[in-house]
Motif scaffolding. Structure first.
Motif, mmCIF file in Angstrom:
data_model
loop_
_atom_site.group_PDB
_atom_site.id
_atom_site.type_symbol
_atom_site.label_atom_id
_atom_site.label_comp_id
_atom_site.label_asym_id
_atom_site.label_seq_id
_atom_site.Cartn_x
_atom_site.Cartn_y
_atom_site.Cartn_z
ATOM 1 N N TRP A 205 0.833 -1.210 0.000
ATOM 2 C CA TRP A 205 0.000 0.000 0.000
ATOM 3 C C TRP A 205 0.866 1.258 0.000
ATOM 4 C CZ3 TRP A 205 -4.645 1.418 -1.169
ATOM 5 C CH2 TRP A 205 -5.272 2.509 -0.568
ATOM 6 N N PHE B 37 3.626 1.609 -1.455
ATOM 7 C CA PHE B 37 4.103 1.857 -2.818
ATOM 8 C C PHE B 37 3.001 2.448 -3.677
ATOM 9 C CE2 PHE B 37 7.139 -1.440 -1.547
ATOM 10 C CZ PHE B 37 8.301 -0.736 -1.823
ATOM 11 N N VAL B 38 1.790 1.910 -3.487
ATOM 12 C CA VAL B 38 0.677 2.379 -4.312
ATOM 13 C C VAL B 38 0.470 3.871 -4.135
ATOM 14 C CG1 VAL B 38 -1.795 2.217 -4.680
ATOM 15 C CG2 VAL B 38 -0.460 0.157 -4.336
ATOM 16 N N TRP B 39 0.594 4.328 -2.899
ATOM 17 C CA TRP B 39 0.291 5.732 -2.632
ATOM 18 C C TRP B 39 1.523 6.587 -2.452
ATOM 19 C CZ3 TRP B 39 -4.073 6.767 -4.396
ATOM 20 C CH2 TRP B 39 -5.094 5.834 -4.329
ATOM 21 N N ASP C 40 1.474 10.747 -1.179
ATOM 22 C CA ASP C 40 1.822 11.170 0.166
ATOM 23 C C ASP C 40 2.202 12.648 0.272
ATOM 24 O OD1 ASP C 40 1.338 9.451 2.229
ATOM 25 O OD2 ASP C 40 3.441 9.376 2.839
ATOM 26 N N ALA D 160 0.386 15.633 2.390
ATOM 27 C CA ALA D 160 1.125 16.242 3.486
ATOM 28 C C ALA D 160 0.714 17.700 3.660
ATOM 29 C CB ALA D 160 2.623 16.120 3.245
ATOM 30 N N PHE D 161 0.253 18.327 2.565
ATOM 31 C CA PHE D 161 -0.163 19.716 2.667
ATOM 32 C C PHE D 161 -1.565 19.856 3.238
ATOM 33 C CE2 PHE D 161 3.200 19.931 -0.470
ATOM 34 C CZ PHE D 161 3.937 20.981 0.029
ATOM 35 N N PRO E 162 -3.140 17.769 5.839
ATOM 36 C CA PRO E 162 -3.104 16.629 6.758
ATOM 37 C C PRO E 162 -4.469 16.132 7.222
ATOM 38 C CG PRO E 162 -1.515 18.273 7.385
ATOM 39 C CD PRO E 162 -2.345 18.875 6.322
ATOM 40 N N PRO E 163 -5.464 17.012 7.475
ATOM 41 C CA PRO E 163 -6.724 16.448 7.947
ATOM 42 C C PRO E 163 -7.308 15.473 6.930
ATOM 43 C CG PRO E 163 -6.696 18.811 8.295
ATOM 44 C CD PRO E 163 -5.513 18.488 7.445
ATOM 45 N N LYS F 272 -5.731 13.463 5.204
ATOM 46 C CA LYS F 272 -4.988 12.211 5.238
ATOM 47 C C LYS F 272 -5.798 11.114 5.921
ATOM 48 C CE LYS F 272 -0.246 10.986 5.502
ATOM 49 N NZ LYS F 272 1.074 11.147 6.065
#
Lengths: 479, 208, 263
Positions: B43, B45-47, B51, B55-56, B58-59, B61
């Motif tokens: 997983w 690798f898939v994403w 990422d 990261a910009f 975060p909520p 995420k």
């Protein structure tokens, strides 16, 4: 050494409608060495599992009795040892010695006694390494010998072997048979073996019981007599009867080139030497090329590269009519050019019914609906899968699953078909079917490449041989 | 057994499985946990490409959070024993710690907490209800437990409404859908393959 | 590939330490790091671990490899805590439109980032140096963990590299069938789900076979099992725990004295 008795025994696995075995009445005397034969589905493995006390209430419904030494088998587990087919799911521990010790710990053997018994058992099977050897670093044959040591260390009075060499290459299987021979000479335990390859095991047994469908014995007696009287019937049921004739289906004259491999090379990350080191070959329409060689010679890597499934470090695999090398083709297009059949058919299944499985490749390739339907009907019929059209692929028997994986790879009508160990672990009947199926596909003009350890298979089909050694071509000859 | 009538097939009124775990129950939970160790590794690798984008924000995420909680729901749905979710999720966390998760030993604490979160839902049904509603609740609760841990341990200084609440809410939604409905769908797809025949879940399919 | 590659040889001092002692030491250090809210305590704990490192026998290169994503994890935590801080305290260091970061908020973020570093380093110290078999032995013998669950889990762990290889095979087999993810996220997710399904079906089958093999060797009996290998605490193991407790206490004491300590 203990006597074994089935009395009116019947078993149905949970979730299955059909009985695995019914009305089995059978007695084995203390110290007897018995070979159990029968077609796949005759319940041989079920009987062994019952003797090992593994068929408990939650696993299905029982009728009748299984008695060891006059007592219910379920309570006699400590006196029985069983060796299964698959080495990978029998080893429990990461270190060889710990794995043998596991069964002794369960028996509450005091620590002081455990290690001497572990060393004895490892010696008995000719285990070539020390007790700290990582069990992952072992070959399949070595793992199976280790599992045998785990069985022997418990000093069982009844030893059960469920096709102990079916998942091994010929060399590994030989090692396991040698270990068995040596170990059995040192014990007087009762022995029951299930094995299709009769010739390899005949010297270890003194009685043969042949089961019919449902587990009913149809022949019973000394090996020579049973094989002489019932050899033909047993061969028809899938037993490798010694001396039974093998089919012979040589091919015709090969046509044009269907696939070319040019200087194919690949080194896996972290590996010390290349898995494949510049192999060139040509595959023509209507021929079978058998790729042979010892373990680690690069056979499977060759199949991956020839199938466009991995990117070579150097060299290319190409088919006529495609400018790009195979590994750069989009998957949908690749499936219409080259079909690959893997060793484990389950890895390839992508849908929930046999019918959908056969329609999948051509749908991906964007064929019109009526053409897809026609192709599915043709494949169902030709590979005798029609009665199973609505079954879930994961519920098929070994032979059926193998046929389905071949049919699935043929779905989008590729001109080339690559097979990885197609006959691995199959009984005689499925083996014969696979020989015929392969011959039929070849004679229709498809180019076939089979990675195989199976000399009989290559010989029966008159294959051209490409022998590999350490990632290089060792020889190219007609079989 | 054949299903006659249709009184919510998965909410069987049969007593929950008897206390003692069979070896196959233990091994199934444990092997599922290890298999999910592999799934999580893949997983990543898939994403991998996604990422930095998330990261910009975060909520947001939290949206992908549900995948990590599938074992906490799937294992209890299959073996139906008290503590199956806890065992599987804690072991899955241990596998990722052994594989070198940067969160170290804390990932195990978190795994235990996630497992407990899911268990709450199954306990509320007294381990007799394994229907869609229970699965969804278990997925959501496991995600809430996991993100609560995150918020307390890793994001303690953040604003309540601008970060903490949306983060937990997105994760709960993801848990309900991906872990809850997803696990239910996985079990439904596994039933016809026959691998669940030895488990209570498998008894609910027609015999073949 | 998917294996538990150790960061030290089997004879390194830390590899020979008792797993339960190591776990206790790491639990002590990480709990203190979790409780402390300031930047000085985790920094001191990190320093203490770095000082111990050369004496553990851990090799630098595999350790660095293990920790290669640490900067990303720690960095994210610092930025998120600073960016989404409840209030931007201290001098405003940076403004970008509506976004502002104050020095106080950044310092608080750094404190949490250091907490990540402590957790990661401590995790490597214990998990990358402990053989799972020794860990299971120690758990059952010293902490009286139920052996069927511990040994069952250990047997399952053995399948990890196998299942990892299987994932790759399933993926390859899917390309052969005409399936691949490409850049389309929906297709990618569906392929992922289908690969996962195939892996799980195989895993459950394997679990059943392994359970049968283990029961056939007496795993299911009610007799209490013996242990082929003994795990117990030696003086050195107590010293490991004492050292961790000492370091944790010292770190707290120093930051209290410096006046930075908060909870």
């Amino acid at each position: 050494m203990i006597p074994v008795e089935f009395r009116g025994y019947a078993w149905r696995h949970a979730g299955r409608r059909a009985q695995a075995v019914t009305g089995v009445d059978l007695r084995v005397e203390p110290g007897e060495r018995v070979l159990l034969l029968g077609p796949s589905g005759s319940g041989k493995s079920t009987l062994l599992a019952a003797l090992a006390g593994l068929l408990t209430e939650d696993a299905g419904d029982q009728d009748g009795e299984v008695l060891l030494d006059g007592k219910s088998a379920a309570d006699q587990r400590g006196r029985v040892g069983i060796l299964f087919q698959d080495p990978e799911t029998q080893l429990v521990m990461a270190r060889a010695g710990d794995d043998v010790a596991f069964g002794l710990e369960n028996q509450a053997v005091p620590r002081g006694e455990i290690w001497p018994r572990v060393h004895d058992a490892l010696r008995a099977v000719g285990f070539p390494y020390g007790p700290d050897r990582d069990t992952h670093a072992l070959s399949g044959g070595e793992q199976q010998r280790l599992a045998l040591a785990g069985v022997l260390a418990r000093r069982p009075e009844l030893i059960l072997l469920d096709e102990p060499t079916a998942n091994l290459d010929p060399e590994g299987a030989q090692g396991v048979r040698d270990a068995l021979r040596a170990a059995l000479a040192e014990t007087d335990a009762t022995l029951i073996v299930v094995e299709h390859r009769v010739a390899d095991i005949l010297d270890l047994v003194d009685r043969v019981i042949a089961l019919g469908p449902g587990g009913t014995p149809i022949a019973d007696g000394p090996a020579a007599r049973v094989l002489a009287d019932h050899g033909d019937a047993l061969a028809a049921q899938g037993v490798w009867v010694p001396g039974a004739p093998l089919p012979h289906r040589p091919g015709g004259t090969p046509g044009d080139t269907a696939l070319r491999g040019d200087g194919l090379a690949l080194t896996y990350p972290g590996a010390a030497r290349p898995a494949l080191d510049g192999v060139t070959f040509e595959l023509r329409q209507g021929e079978l090329l058998a790729v042979t060689g010892p373990n680690g010679s690069g056979k499977s890597t060759l199949a991956l590269l020839a199938g466009g499934l991995a990117k070579p470090d150097a060299g290319t695999a190409t088919v006529p009519g495609e400018r790009r090398p195979l590994h750069r083709l989009p998957a949908r297009r690749l499936a219409t050019r080259v079909g690959s059949v893997f060793q484990d058919p389950e890895h390839q299944f992508v849908t929930a019914t046999v019918r959908d499985e056969l329609a999948f490749g051509s749908k991906q390739a964007g064929w019109p609906k009526d053409r897809i339907d026609a192709r599915v009907a043709e494949l169902l019929d030709r590979l005798r899968l029609a009665p199973l059209a609505e079954a879930n692929p994961h519920t098929l028997s070994g032979g059926e699953a193998r046929r389905l994986s071949v049919a699935g790879a043929l779905a989008a009508a590729p001109g080339v078909l690559l097979l990885d160990e197609p006959t691995f672990g199959q009984d005689r009947r499925t083996w014969g079917e696979l020989v015929d199926l392969t011959a039929d596909i070849r004679d229709e003009g498809t180019a076939l490449l089979a990675v195989t350890h199976d000399r009989d298979f290559a010989a029966a089909l008159g294959a051209r041989e490409l022998a590999l050694e350490n990632g290089r071509t060792a020889g190219e000859v007609p079989c | 057994m054949h299903l006659k009538g249709k009184p919510m097939p998965t909410d069987s009124t049969a007593p929950a499985a008897p206390g003692r775990w069979r070896t196959v129950d233990i091994l199934t939970c444990a092997v599922l946990a290890v298999a999910f160790g592999v799934v999580f590794w893949a997983w990543n690798f898939v994403w991998a490409g996604l990422d930095p984008v998330l990261a910009f924000l975060p909520p947001l995420k939290g949206i992908l959070y549900g995948v990590w909680l599938i074992p906490a729901v799937l294992a209890p749905l299959i073996v139906r024993r008290v503590g199956a979710g806890l065992l599987t999720e804690a072991l899955a966390a241990t596998v990722s710690a052994l594989l070198g998760s940067v969160w170290g030993v804390l990932v195990i604490y978190q795994g235990l907490l996630q497992g407990l979160g899911g268990e709450i839902a199954f306990a509320a049904g007294r381990y007799r209800r394994f229907g869609t509603a229970t699965a969804v609740a278990a997925g959501a609760l496991a995600c809430v437990a996991a993100t609560l841990f995150d918020v307390v341990v890793w994001y303690p200084d953040t604003a309540l409404w601008a970060f903490k609440i949306p983060y937990i809410a997105f994760a709960a939604l993801s848990g309900a859908i991906v872990a809850g409905l997803g696990s239910k769908a996985l079990v439904a797809a596994m039933l016809p393959t026959g691998v669940l025949d030895r488990f209570p879940a498998g008894r609910e399919r027609a015999r073949i | 590939m998917l294996t538990f590659a150790p960061v030290c040889g089997p004879d390194a001092p830390i590899a020979r330490a008792n797993p339960v002692a190591k776990l206790a030491a790491v639990a002590l250090v990480t709990v203190v790091a979790l409780v402390a809210g300031d930047w000085l305590t985790p920094l001191l704990l990190l320093a203490a671990m770095l000082i111990v490192l050369p004496f553990t026998g851990i090799r630098a290169r595999p350790l660095a490899r293990r920790l290669r994503w640490l900067w990303l994890a720690a960095g994210t935590v610092v930025i998120v805590n600073a960016l989404f801080a409840a209030e931007q305290t201290g001098r405003i260091l940076l403004t970008l439109g509506p976004v502002a970061i104050g020095s106080g908020a950044l310092l608080d973020g750094v404190a949490i980032g250091l907490r990540v570093c402590v957790a990661a380093t401590a995790g490597v110290l214990v998990f990358a140096t402990t053989d799972p078999t020794d860990l299971a032995d120690a758990l059952t013998q010293q902490l009286k963990a139920p052996p069927r669950f511990t040994i069952g889990s250990l047997a399952a762990l053995r399948l990890l590299p196998l299942l990892g290889a299987e994932w790759n095979q399933i993926t390859t087999a899917r390309r052969a069938r005409g399936l691949e993810g490409g850049w389309n996220p929906v297709r990618r997710t569906r392929l992922f789900a289908s690969t996962m399904f195939a892996l799980l079906v195989g895993a459950i089958r394997r679990a059943g076979r392994l359970a049968a093999a283990m029961d056939a060797r007496g795993f299911d009996t009610e007799i209490p099992r013996t242990h082929a290998r003994e795990q117990r605490m030696r003086p050195g193991d107590w010293a490991v725990i004492a050292l961790a407790a000492g370091a944790a206490a010292a770190a707290v004491a120093v930051s209290v004295a410096a006046g930075t300590f908060t909870v």
